[in-house]
Motif scaffolding. Structure first.
Motif, PDB file in Angstrom:
ATOM      1  N   ASN B  36       2.491   4.375 -27.376  1.00 16.99           N
ATOM      2  CA  ASN B  36       3.673   5.188 -27.089  1.00 16.99           C
ATOM      3  C   ASN B  36       4.022   5.115 -25.606  1.00 16.99           C
ATOM      4  OD1 ASN B  36       2.305   7.214 -29.465  1.00 16.99           O
ATOM      5  ND2 ASN B  36       4.419   6.566 -29.639  1.00 16.99           N
ATOM      6  N   GLY B  37       5.305   4.951 -25.346  1.00 14.16           N
ATOM      7  CA  GLY B  37       5.743   4.941 -23.951  1.00 14.16           C
ATOM      8  C   GLY B  37       5.469   3.640 -23.231  1.00 14.16           C
ATOM      9  N   GLY B  39       7.147   0.906 -23.438  1.00 10.91           N
ATOM     10  CA  GLY B  39       8.394   0.273 -23.001  1.00 10.91           C
ATOM     11  C   GLY B  39       8.998  -0.651 -24.039  1.00 10.91           C
ATOM     12  N   LYS B  40       8.575  -0.505 -25.284  1.00 11.25           N
ATOM     13  CA  LYS B  40       9.079  -1.382 -26.337  1.00 11.25           C
ATOM     14  C   LYS B  40      10.564  -1.125 -26.597  1.00 11.25           C
ATOM     15  CE  LYS B  40       6.150   0.323 -29.291  1.00 11.25           C
ATOM     16  NZ  LYS B  40       5.501   1.361 -28.476  1.00 11.25           N
ATOM     17  N   THR B  41      10.903   0.164 -26.791  1.00  6.20           N
ATOM     18  CA  THR B  41      12.301   0.499 -27.036  1.00  6.20           C
ATOM     19  C   THR B  41      13.156   0.095 -25.840  1.00  6.20           C
ATOM     20  OG1 THR B  41      11.672   2.339 -28.460  1.00  6.20           O
ATOM     21  CG2 THR B  41      13.875   2.394 -27.521  1.00  6.20           C
ATOM     22  N   THR B  42      12.619   0.321 -24.656  1.00  6.73           N
ATOM     23  CA  THR B  42      13.348  -0.049 -23.442  1.00  6.73           C
ATOM     24  C   THR B  42      13.631  -1.552 -23.432  1.00  6.73           C
ATOM     25  OG1 THR B  42      12.164   1.724 -22.328  1.00  6.73           O
ATOM     26  CG2 THR B  42      13.326   0.157 -20.941  1.00  6.73           C
ATOM     27  N   GLU B  83      15.777   2.704 -32.826  1.00  2.00           N
ATOM     28  CA  GLU B  83      14.686   3.639 -33.078  1.00  2.00           C
ATOM     29  C   GLU B  83      15.269   4.943 -33.621  1.00  2.00           C
ATOM     30  OE1 GLU B  83      12.449   4.606 -29.558  1.00  2.00           O
ATOM     31  OE2 GLU B  83      10.730   5.196 -30.748  1.00  2.00           O
ATOM     32  N   GLN B 192       4.808   0.375 -34.417  1.00  2.00           N
ATOM     33  CA  GLN B 192       3.599   1.144 -34.143  1.00  2.00           C
ATOM     34  C   GLN B 192       2.515   0.720 -35.127  1.00  2.00           C
ATOM     35  OE1 GLN B 192       2.630   3.472 -32.082  1.00  2.00           O
ATOM     36  NE2 GLN B 192       4.550   3.767 -30.964  1.00  2.00           N
TER      37      GLN B 192
HETATM   38  N1  LIG Z   1      16.260   7.992 -20.964  1.00  2.00           N
HETATM   39  C1  LIG Z   1      15.105   7.935 -20.286  1.00  2.00           C
HETATM   40  N2  LIG Z   1      15.006   8.506 -19.078  1.00  2.00           N
HETATM   41  C2  LIG Z   1      13.847   8.436 -18.379  1.00  2.00           C
HETATM   42  N3  LIG Z   1      12.760   7.843 -18.813  1.00  2.00           N
HETATM   43  C3  LIG Z   1      12.785   7.256 -20.013  1.00  2.00           C
HETATM   44  C4  LIG Z   1      13.966   7.273 -20.814  1.00  2.00           C
HETATM   45  N4  LIG Z   1      13.713   6.631 -21.966  1.00  2.00           N
HETATM   46  C5  LIG Z   1      12.424   6.205 -21.878  1.00  2.00           C
HETATM   47  N5  LIG Z   1      11.866   6.596 -20.710  1.00  2.00           N
HETATM   48  C6  LIG Z   1      10.505   6.301 -20.258  1.00  2.00           C
HETATM   49  O1  LIG Z   1      10.288   4.908 -20.234  1.00  2.00           O
HETATM   50  C7  LIG Z   1       9.006   4.577 -20.730  1.00  2.00           C
HETATM   51  C8  LIG Z   1       9.125   3.621 -21.908  1.00  2.00           C
HETATM   52  O2  LIG Z   1       9.753   4.240 -22.981  1.00  2.00           O
HETATM   53  P1  LIG Z   1      10.103   3.528 -24.351  1.00  2.00           P
HETATM   54  O3  LIG Z   1      10.986   4.409 -25.136  1.00  2.00           O
HETATM   55  O4  LIG Z   1      10.570   2.177 -24.080  1.00  2.00           O
HETATM   56  O5  LIG Z   1       8.664   3.485 -25.029  1.00  2.00           O
HETATM   57  P2  LIG Z   1       8.236   2.885 -26.414  1.00  2.00           P
HETATM   58  O6  LIG Z   1       7.294   1.795 -26.133  1.00  2.00           O
HETATM   59  O7  LIG Z   1       9.405   2.564 -27.233  1.00  2.00           O
HETATM   60  O8  LIG Z   1       7.438   4.107 -27.021  1.00  2.00           O
HETATM   61  P3  LIG Z   1       7.354   4.616 -28.549  1.00  2.00           P
HETATM   62  O9  LIG Z   1       6.413   3.720 -29.255  1.00  2.00           O
HETATM   63  O10 LIG Z   1       6.797   5.984 -28.421  1.00  2.00           O
HETATM   64  O11 LIG Z   1       8.722   4.586 -29.111  1.00  2.00           O
HETATM   65  C9  LIG Z   1       8.372   5.898 -21.130  1.00  2.00           C
HETATM   66  O12 LIG Z   1       7.490   6.274 -20.113  1.00  2.00           O
HETATM   67  C10 LIG Z   1       9.518   6.869 -21.216  1.00  2.00           C
HETATM   68  O13 LIG Z   1       9.111   8.159 -20.830  1.00  2.00           O
END
Ligand SMILES: Nc1ncnc2c1ncn2[C@@H]1O[C@H](COP(=O)(O)OP(=O)(O)OP(=O)(O)O)[C@@H](O)[C@H]1O
Ligand SMILES: [Mg+2]
Lengths: 578, 234
Positions: B36-37, B39-42, B83, B192
């Motif tokens: 989690n977190g 950065g995958k969604t990013t 997502e 996940q």
């Molecule tokens: N809109 C936002 N503003 C600030 N920080 C963000 C934002 N969206 C995501 N983050 C931060 O960027 C980092 C990566 O987030 P991301 O959503 O890409 O994670 P992820 O890998 O998709 O996680 P998950 O498996 O929980 O979905 C995290 O630390 C999150 O807190």
């Protein structure tokens, strides 16, 4: 079960009584004259209908058996009837006994009570009232309770059978506007005495009801030929209205339809695109002022000086009303883009606040740029439209022009709703990110919403200026925006006919109720609150909105969103057989 | 087909992607896993243009796309099922699917793809006129995927398609993902549910706190002790 129905009846009756008391105390009966009692009864029936149908859910409508419903309705009617009759009789006694109640209840004048008894005010003062009249009032209101039940039952029948199977009620709905139109025309006959002094008001009310019911009739008609024929007939009938109404009635209708034009424009911004714009009055003001400059350049010191220095005579209209239309609309549209650019990234409440500021800035600009706008003294002698040398400045012509303007805008809005741009607006309203990811150009889509909304407000503003002939910054306060937004919401966000109904209800009715002016705001605020509770989607919602707010179209509910609570036949998922 | 080269993405001052590089070849299923977190969604949002990288390049078939607005990237053939599904809750199923084809104008092709999507997800056909928000979670997921397919993408980005679904349904969704891939759509899959994802993917990347920490054929990644420990419970 029977006890509960009875108790519900008592409660609803008491509520209706409270509302009736309020209406009597603010002097509605005086205003209505001879028809006071019937109108109150009709209102009561509507109150009962709303109360009996039980909130907003479809289930509430479906699952209450007729017999207990009737018990509830009759009890409610009887309670409201007896209490109201006692109240009226009580006031009558007080007045006859010479008690001066005015210092405490400023509207309990003999006239008010006389209207309810259907007698001359003198009779109230002398106590010379028909003996059994209270009974008549009580019976009338009890009947209202039963009518309320019937309304609930017929609504239910309609929903279950759906329109397409026909039925008496469907035909009544279709015929109602024609009946009302006939009534309007008949009332115009000078020999008719119905309504007495209030004949004009009654006529205006009936005319507005005719327009309103026409919208429902169109919905009741079967799509296709039936609907087209009906639309044509209604159009012909309604086109006759301006020619039969008098000056005052036409002038009220004119303003109502100018607001319809405004509402249709704002409906695009708020209803279609979901952008909460509270500064909409700005474009109305721009339209009005630009037309004023063009048609009465001499009224603006700076502008006339500029023209003179250019060798252009400034002592008459520069161009005609018709030639000014594209200029005012485009200027207002440009204003829309200018407002749109800085707020591209804002949503919801932030957007509302910034646009609100924009509206005020334009007004303050008009107020303070004295050289250009003549400040608070306003721009005077704006020219009416001319056609073949004839002035179209009288209320009847303005009403016709507003009808035409509203028709054109409604058509444009209707086409936009079904267009690609319309779909982009909806997607953007729902989820900006996803909309963008499906290929919606957000910047362009947003700016187009602001610009198109502004174009229409500009046209409305121009017609308003031509109607008023003198315009002042005070004509363009925040309240214009608020009124327009309210009528869009009341009519049903995103719904084109809803805008017309909203304008009739919020701009037309208050004119009819001029007599209770001081209480107008309170009454309408209360109505708005009640409406938002009983019918959050508006009076005549777009089908999409109704779906949004009433869960029509599927058994699953919101809470199902995350649970994979799937039926057992789920195995067909991958295309294979279970 | 798709190349990310040293991508840095920020949320204001939060450095979310710290030099992410990855490639997706035509016809592949590539999975991106991580905690989690991570950065995958990013990463997916950066590819689809909803976020702009501050440094680095993104190339689609050799052409840079990182400067383009999201709606143009869609037109180039990248489509995503976001997502949390994010279907248009107040539109009907049919309208949702039509919205997916917004960037297209070939009516016949759209109709054809609509039929194809409904064949892939027969559940949706029964619910064409129901509004999206009233669908069950699994149906919403199908709708989100169907909507993404309606743009006839070359590259499909899927962000946690199994989120919140019952095990049986997860299996079925992954079967469908494989079907879609076999029909010629390249897939970048964020999950996940590492085990299932690795079992259908050709290659995999593992991400931690904004950077790729492991890459390779899915089978190798599945076998790596590091991954077994962190994501597959030993
Ligand atoms: N809109 C936002 N503003 C600030 N920080 C963000 C934002 N969206 C995501 N983050 C931060 O960027 C980092 C990566 O987030 P991301 O959503 O890409 O994670 P992820 O890998 O998709 O996680 P998950 O498996 O929980 O979905 C995290 O630390 C999150 O807190
Ligand atoms: Mg994520």
């Amino acid at each position: 079960m029977r006890l509960r129905s009875f108790q519900r009846g008592l409660r609803i009756g008491a509520i209706a009584f409270a509302i009736l008391t309020y209406l009597i105390l603010i002097g509605l009966p005086t205003r209505l004259g001879v028809v006071a009692m019937p109108v109150l009864a009709l209102l009561t029936a509507l109150i009962f209908w709303v109360a009996l149908r039980g909130g907003k859910s479809k289930q509430a409508l479906a699952y209450r058996a007729p017999a207990p419903l009737l018990l509830t309705g009759a009890t409610a009617g009887l309670v409201a009837g007896l209490l109201t009759a006692a109240l009226i009789a009580g006031f009558a006694r007080l007045l006859a006994a010479g008690v001066n109640v005015q210092p405490y209840l400023d509207k309990i004048v003999p006239m008010n009570i006389a209207a309810l008894y259907g007698v001359m005010p003198g009779a109230v003062v002398t106590g010379d009232l028909p003996a059994w009249s209270w009974l008549w009032q009580a019976i009338l209101l009890t009947l209202a309770g039963i009518v309320g039940v019937l309304l609930v039952l017929s609504e239910r029948a309609l929903r279950q059978r759906t329109w397409s199977t026909g039925g008496t009620l469907r035909w009544l709905t279709i015929l109602l506007p024609f009946i009302l139109l006939t009534f309007v025309i008949w009332l115009g006959n000078p020999d008719v005495t119905l309504g007495g002094n209030n004949r004009g008001t009654l006529r205006l009310l009936a005319a507005m009801a005719a327009i309103g019911s026409a919208l429902f009739a169109l919905r009741a008609a079967r799509p296709g030929r039936e609907q087209r024929v009906l639309a044509l007939l209604l159009l012909l009938g309604l086109a006759y209205l301006p020619f039969t109404l008098d000056q005052f009635q036409n002038s009220v209708m004119g303003i109502v339809f100018i607001f319809v034009m405004m509402g249709l424009g704002l409906n695009i911004v708020v209803g279609f695109a979901g952008l909460l714009d509270l500064g909409y009055v700005a474009f109305f003001a721009i339209g009005a002022y630009v037309y004023a400059f063009l048609s009465a350049p001499f009224a603006s010191p700076a502008f006339s000086a500029l023209l003179t220095s250019l060798g252009i005579p400034a002592d008459g209209p520069l161009i005609s009303f018709w030639a000014a239309i594209p200029i005012t609309m485009l200027t207002a549209g440009l204003g829309g883009v200018l407002l749109g650019i800085p707020v591209l990234r804002l949503r919801g409440d932030y957007l509302a606040i910034v646009t609100l500021g924009f509206g005020e800035i334009i007004r303050l600009f008009m107020l303070n740029m004295s050289d250009l706008t003549n400040g608070p003294r306003g721009l005077l002698n704006v020219a009416p439209p001319y056609l073949f040398g004839y002035s179209l400045g009288n209320p009847r012509d303005i009403f016709i022009l507003a009808l035409l303007g509203a028709g054109v805008i409604a058509f444009a809005a209707y086409r936009l709703d079904g267009s690609r741009l319309g779909r982009a607006w909806i997607a953007m309203r729902e989820d900006e990110d996803v909309a963008q990811a499906t290929g919606v150009n957000l910047v362009q889509t947003k700016l187009l919403a602001f610009a198109i909304g502004a174009l229409f407000a500009g046209l409305a503003g121009q017609l308003y200026a031509a109607r008023q002939t003198n315009i002042f910054p005070d004509n363009f306060t925040l309240f214009v925006s608020v009124d327009t937004l309210s009528l869009v919401i009341v009519g049903g966000m995103g719904s084109i006919p809803g805008v017309v109904l909203g304008a009739l209800a919020l701009k037309g009715l208050p004119e009819v109720l001029r007599g209770i002016d001081e209480y107008r705001i309170v009454t309408f605020a209360a109505l708005l609150v009640v409406m938002m509770i009983v019918r959050p989607e508006g009076i005549l919602p777009s089908t999409r909105r109704r779906r949004e707010l009433h869960d029509i179209g599927g058994p699953a509910s919101e809470s199902a969103a995350l649970e994979p609570a799937l039926p057992s036949d789920y195995r067909t998922l991958d295309g294979g057989k279970p | 087909m798709l190349v990310l080269d040293q991508i840095h993405t920020y949320y204001d001052r939060i450095h979310a992607l710290k030099g992410v590089s990855l490639t997706v070849e035509r016809g592949e299923i590539v999975t991106l896993i991580g905690s989690n977190g991570a950065g995958k969604t990013t990463t997916l949002r950066t590819i689809s243009g909803l976020l702009k990288p501050r440094a680095g390049n993104i190339l689609l078939e050799g052409a840079p796309i990182d400067e383009l607005p999201a709606h143009e990237i869609t037109r180039l053939g990248i489509s995503q099922s976001p997502e949390g599904r994010r279907i248009f809750a107040r539109l009907t199923v049919e309208e949702n699917l039509e919205m997916g084809a917004f960037a297209r104008s070939d009516k016949a092709g759209i109709r054809q793809d609509m039929a194809r999507v409904l064949e892939l997800f027969p559940r949706l056909r029964e619910r064409l006129h129901q509004r999206g928000g009233t669908l069950s979670g699994g149906e919403q997921q199908m709708l989100a995927m169907g909507r993404a397919l309606m743009s006839r993408p070359r590259l499909l980005l899927l962000d946690e398609p199994s989120m919140g679904l019952a095990p049986l349904l997860v299996e079925q969704i992954f079967q469908i993902i494989r079907n879609i891939n076999e029909q010629g759509v390249t897939i970048l899959l964020v999950e996940q549910n590492a085990h299932v994802a690795l079992s259908i993917a050709h290659r995999a990347y593992v991400m931690e706190t904004g950077a790729i920490v492991l890459a390779g054929p899915a089978a190798d990644v599945l076998a790596s002790p590091q991954v077994r420990e962190a994501y597959l419970g030993g």
